[in-house]
Design a protein around this motif. Structure first.
Motif, PDB file in Angstrom:
ATOM      1  N   ARG A 292       0.164 -21.728   4.238  1.00  0.00           N
ATOM      2  CA  ARG A 292       0.344 -20.593   5.142  1.00  0.00           C
ATOM      3  C   ARG A 292       1.466 -20.892   6.132  1.00  0.00           C
ATOM      4  NH1 ARG A 292      -3.796 -16.902   5.310  1.00  0.00           N
ATOM      5  NH2 ARG A 292      -3.358 -16.427   7.507  1.00  0.00           N
ATOM      6  N   ARG A 293       2.620 -21.320   5.620  1.00  0.00           N
ATOM      7  CA  ARG A 293       3.748 -21.619   6.482  1.00  0.00           C
ATOM      8  C   ARG A 293       4.872 -20.588   6.354  1.00  0.00           C
ATOM      9  NH1 ARG A 293       5.513 -26.570   6.646  1.00  0.00           N
ATOM     10  NH2 ARG A 293       3.801 -27.637   5.601  1.00  0.00           N
ATOM     11  N   HIS A 294       4.635 -19.501   5.614  1.00  0.00           N
ATOM     12  CA  HIS A 294       5.649 -18.459   5.494  1.00  0.00           C
ATOM     13  C   HIS A 294       5.856 -17.757   6.841  1.00  0.00           C
ATOM     14  CE1 HIS A 294       6.253 -18.587   1.153  1.00  0.00           C
ATOM     15  NE2 HIS A 294       4.946 -18.782   1.036  1.00  0.00           N
ATOM     16  N   LEU A 295       6.973 -17.053   6.954  1.00  0.00           N
ATOM     17  CA  LEU A 295       7.310 -16.366   8.204  1.00  0.00           C
ATOM     18  C   LEU A 295       6.217 -15.393   8.627  1.00  0.00           C
ATOM     19  CD1 LEU A 295       9.274 -15.540  10.460  1.00  0.00           C
ATOM     20  CD2 LEU A 295      10.325 -13.940   8.834  1.00  0.00           C
ATOM     21  N   HIS A 296       5.674 -14.622   7.672  1.00  0.00           N
ATOM     22  CA  HIS A 296       4.647 -13.654   8.046  1.00  0.00           C
ATOM     23  C   HIS A 296       3.365 -14.348   8.517  1.00  0.00           C
ATOM     24  CE1 HIS A 296       4.625 -14.195   3.616  1.00  0.00           C
ATOM     25  NE2 HIS A 296       3.315 -14.248   3.748  1.00  0.00           N
ATOM     26  N   HIS A 297       3.055 -15.510   7.957  1.00  0.00           N
ATOM     27  CA  HIS A 297       1.892 -16.256   8.436  1.00  0.00           C
ATOM     28  C   HIS A 297       2.119 -16.741   9.877  1.00  0.00           C
ATOM     29  CE1 HIS A 297       1.029 -17.186   3.957  1.00  0.00           C
ATOM     30  NE2 HIS A 297       0.257 -16.196   4.369  1.00  0.00           N
ATOM     31  N   ARG A 298       3.330 -17.189  10.171  1.00  0.00           N
ATOM     32  CA  ARG A 298       3.627 -17.682  11.512  1.00  0.00           C
ATOM     33  C   ARG A 298       3.554 -16.549  12.530  1.00  0.00           C
ATOM     34  NH1 ARG A 298       6.094 -22.811  11.156  1.00  0.00           N
ATOM     35  NH2 ARG A 298       6.710 -23.382   9.022  1.00  0.00           N
ATOM     36  N   LEU A 299       4.039 -15.374  12.162  1.00  0.00           N
ATOM     37  CA  LEU A 299       3.986 -14.236  13.083  1.00  0.00           C
ATOM     38  C   LEU A 299       2.539 -13.802  13.334  1.00  0.00           C
ATOM     39  CD1 LEU A 299       7.018 -12.139  11.786  1.00  0.00           C
ATOM     40  CD2 LEU A 299       6.874 -13.467  13.893  1.00  0.00           C
ATOM     41  N   LEU A 300       1.724 -13.854  12.292  1.00  0.00           N
ATOM     42  CA  LEU A 300       0.309 -13.521  12.484  1.00  0.00           C
ATOM     43  C   LEU A 300      -0.361 -14.517  13.418  1.00  0.00           C
ATOM     44  CD1 LEU A 300      -0.756 -12.535   8.836  1.00  0.00           C
ATOM     45  CD2 LEU A 300      -0.543 -11.005  10.804  1.00  0.00           C
ATOM     46  N   ARG A 301      -0.064 -15.804  13.256  1.00  0.00           N
ATOM     47  CA  ARG A 301      -0.657 -16.808  14.136  1.00  0.00           C
ATOM     48  C   ARG A 301      -0.147 -16.677  15.570  1.00  0.00           C
ATOM     49  NH1 ARG A 301       0.070 -20.219   9.554  1.00  0.00           N
ATOM     50  NH2 ARG A 301       1.993 -21.105  10.441  1.00  0.00           N
ATOM     51  N   ALA A 302       1.062 -16.102  15.714  1.00  0.00           N
ATOM     52  CA  ALA A 302       1.605 -15.907  17.056  1.00  0.00           C
ATOM     53  C   ALA A 302       0.933 -14.764  17.799  1.00  0.00           C
ATOM     54  CB  ALA A 302       3.102 -15.652  16.982  1.00  0.00           C
ATOM     55  N   GLY A 303       0.111 -13.994  17.102  1.00  0.00           N
ATOM     56  CA  GLY A 303      -0.638 -12.945  17.764  1.00  0.00           C
ATOM     57  C   GLY A 303      -0.290 -11.534  17.358  1.00  0.00           C
ATOM     58  N   LEU A 304       0.689 -11.343  16.451  1.00  0.00           N
ATOM     59  CA  LEU A 304       1.043 -10.002  16.017  1.00  0.00           C
ATOM     60  C   LEU A 304      -0.002  -9.467  15.046  1.00  0.00           C
ATOM     61  CD1 LEU A 304       4.889 -10.202  15.392  1.00  0.00           C
ATOM     62  CD2 LEU A 304       3.695  -9.357  17.399  1.00  0.00           C
ATOM     63  N   SER A 305      -0.179  -8.159  15.055  1.00  0.00           N
ATOM     64  CA  SER A 305      -1.076  -7.535  14.095  1.00  0.00           C
ATOM     65  C   SER A 305      -0.411  -7.494  12.725  1.00  0.00           C
ATOM     66  CB  SER A 305      -1.420  -6.111  14.548  1.00  0.00           C
ATOM     67  OG  SER A 305      -0.266  -5.287  14.484  1.00  0.00           O
ATOM     68  N   HIS A 306      -1.206  -7.163  11.718  1.00  0.00           N
ATOM     69  CA  HIS A 306      -0.702  -7.091  10.348  1.00  0.00           C
ATOM     70  C   HIS A 306       0.471  -6.116  10.264  1.00  0.00           C
ATOM     71  CE1 HIS A 306      -1.750  -7.283   5.863  1.00  0.00           C
ATOM     72  NE2 HIS A 306      -0.702  -6.491   5.943  1.00  0.00           N
ATOM     73  N   ARG A 307       0.269  -4.898  10.766  1.00  0.00           N
ATOM     74  CA  ARG A 307       1.310  -3.877  10.643  1.00  0.00           C
ATOM     75  C   ARG A 307       2.548  -4.224  11.454  1.00  0.00           C
ATOM     76  NH1 ARG A 307      -0.957   2.295  10.217  1.00  0.00           N
ATOM     77  NH2 ARG A 307      -2.250   2.002   8.352  1.00  0.00           N
ATOM     78  N   ARG A 308       2.370  -4.740  12.668  1.00  0.00           N
ATOM     79  CA  ARG A 308       3.526  -5.074  13.493  1.00  0.00           C
ATOM     80  C   ARG A 308       4.327  -6.235  12.894  1.00  0.00           C
ATOM     81  NH1 ARG A 308       0.369  -2.809  17.604  1.00  0.00           N
ATOM     82  NH2 ARG A 308       1.581  -1.440  18.975  1.00  0.00           N
ATOM     83  N   THR A 309       3.642  -7.152  12.260  1.00  0.00           N
ATOM     84  CA  THR A 309       4.353  -8.227  11.577  1.00  0.00           C
ATOM     85  C   THR A 309       5.246  -7.675  10.477  1.00  0.00           C
ATOM     86  OG1 THR A 309       2.631  -9.872  12.025  1.00  0.00           O
ATOM     87  CG2 THR A 309       4.061 -10.287  10.142  1.00  0.00           C
ATOM     88  N   VAL A 310       4.698  -6.768   9.673  1.00  0.00           N
ATOM     89  CA  VAL A 310       5.465  -6.176   8.573  1.00  0.00           C
ATOM     90  C   VAL A 310       6.637  -5.366   9.115  1.00  0.00           C
ATOM     91  CG1 VAL A 310       5.355  -4.507   6.689  1.00  0.00           C
ATOM     92  CG2 VAL A 310       3.519  -6.172   6.982  1.00  0.00           C
TER      93      VAL A 310
END
Length: 360
Positions: A292-310
């Motif tokens: 889970r080291r992809h960019l979208h995984h990192r953004l999710l761990r940073a606190g962004l929601s699923h839709r906002r990450t996308v």
């Protein structure tokens, strides 16, 4: 009605037709997948919590193919010279072969190495049929007066295979959140469409238009919360098609400017894949090791929601595509860049505000 003298109308028709056809076909594929129990089961590394049909790539390929067939019947490819006609057919054949490799993985869970071997063999075959990185324009008169550096066959083969297989797997690895791979591929395809027409490569532009339309139609059913996944078949097809279209379109002949365009448009998935591979190798793991080291995984761990990450990744991709339009001297280039920058800034501001609210 004919598109022989109206490439812009042909592109709009192809894009719209692919979007409508894909949006209509995907629900049929989903029902068949549920009936035959061809689903992707949840696990701790994945975001979905219930079994999902992962054959959406079938709908993408059918919608893409039908739209191009209609455009061809209406004269959209009528003025192609024989050499360009062969490149278009080779691109389509290679994309279908990559789709079959991915579909086999969706159905039978192939190990990574057989999949990679199949991709390499198809990429070599495509290179042999003329879809290749063959020469680079030398700026400022380097290496004498010759304007082009012609790559030896060995270097040409290596560069082409790395590009085709690399972009394919970059899109495949990006397919970790609902709508992410389809949206990024669609934005990249629109960028390639615009740049191809700007550089007078309408045939490649029509392929990009069909690809963009298929992505748009698929997003109708794949954006969060998704009802179907594209699977490896879909992501392999999209990745290879983007990589090959960039060779036969914007990078045809690989001038010093046009070489930069597909790299700009596709730089986000390329950077993500490179960072993931380097991180895995630094830990002594295989590049194919799932984590889970992809960019979208990192953004999710940073606190962004699923839709906002996308949406944030969409905005970055659109901004990079706008930069490519600026480099290509496309019409209204500064308007494109201004709009893309405004979208990017707006999304970043909203994402940061959401994170601050959740922390407080």
């Amino acid at each position: 009605m004919t598109f022989a003298t109206s490439p812009n109308a042909a592109a709009l028709f192809t894009l719209g037709g692919a979007a409508i056809l894909t949006a209509l076909i995907v629900p049929i594929v989903r029902r068949l997948g549920l009936r035959w129990d061809l689903v992707d089961t949840p696990d701790p590394r994945k975001q979905h919590t219930r079994p999902m049909v992962r054959l959406g790539g079938v709908g993408i390929v059918i919608g893409f193919s039908l739209a191009l067939t209609l455009t061809w019947l209406l004269g959209g490819f009528a003025d192609l010279p024989p050499d360009k006609d062969q490149l278009i057919w080779t691109t389509l054949a290679g994309a279908l072969c990559f789709f079959v490799i991915g579909l086999a993985d969706d159905l039978f869970a192939l190990p990574p190495l057989p999949r990679l071997l199949g991709q390499l063999l198809v990429a070599i075959a495509v290179w042999g049929e003329g879809v290749r990185i063959g020469s680079i324009e030398l700026p400022f008169g380097l290496f004498g007066s010759a304007p082009y550096l012609v790559l030896p066959d060995g270097f040409s083969l290596l560069a082409t295979v790395i590009w085709l297989v690399g972009i394919t797997n970059a899109i495949n690895w990006l397919d970790g959140l609902d709508g992410l791979a389809a949206g990024v591929s669609g934005i990249a395809a629109v960028g390639l469409l615009s740049v191809s027409f700007s550089l007078h490569q309408p045939a490649a532009g029509l392929l990009a238009a069909a690809l963009a339309g298929a992505c748009l139609g698929f997003l109708r059913h794949n954006f969060n919360p998704a009802r179907i996944f594209m699977g490896d078949g879909g992501s392999y097809f999209l990745g290879f098609a983007l990589a090959a279209i960039s060779i036969v379109g914007p990078a045809k002949g690989l001038t010093s400017v046009s070489l930069l365009l597909p790299i700009l448009i596709l730089s986000l998935p390329l950077a993500d894949m490179s960072a993931v591979i380097m991180g895995r190798l630094s830990e002594g793991r295989s590049p194919f090791y799932p984590d889970r080291r992809h960019l979208h995984h990192r953004l999710l761990r940073a606190g962004l929601s699923h839709r906002r990450t996308v949406v944030l990744i969409y905005a970055f991709t659109q901004w990079l595509a706008a930069l490519a339009l600026v480099v290509a001297n496309a019409e209204l280039r500064f308007l494109w860049l201004a709009l893309a920058t405004a979208v990017l800034v707006g999304v970043v501001v909203l994402a940061r505000r959401q994170m601050q609210q959740e922390r407080s």
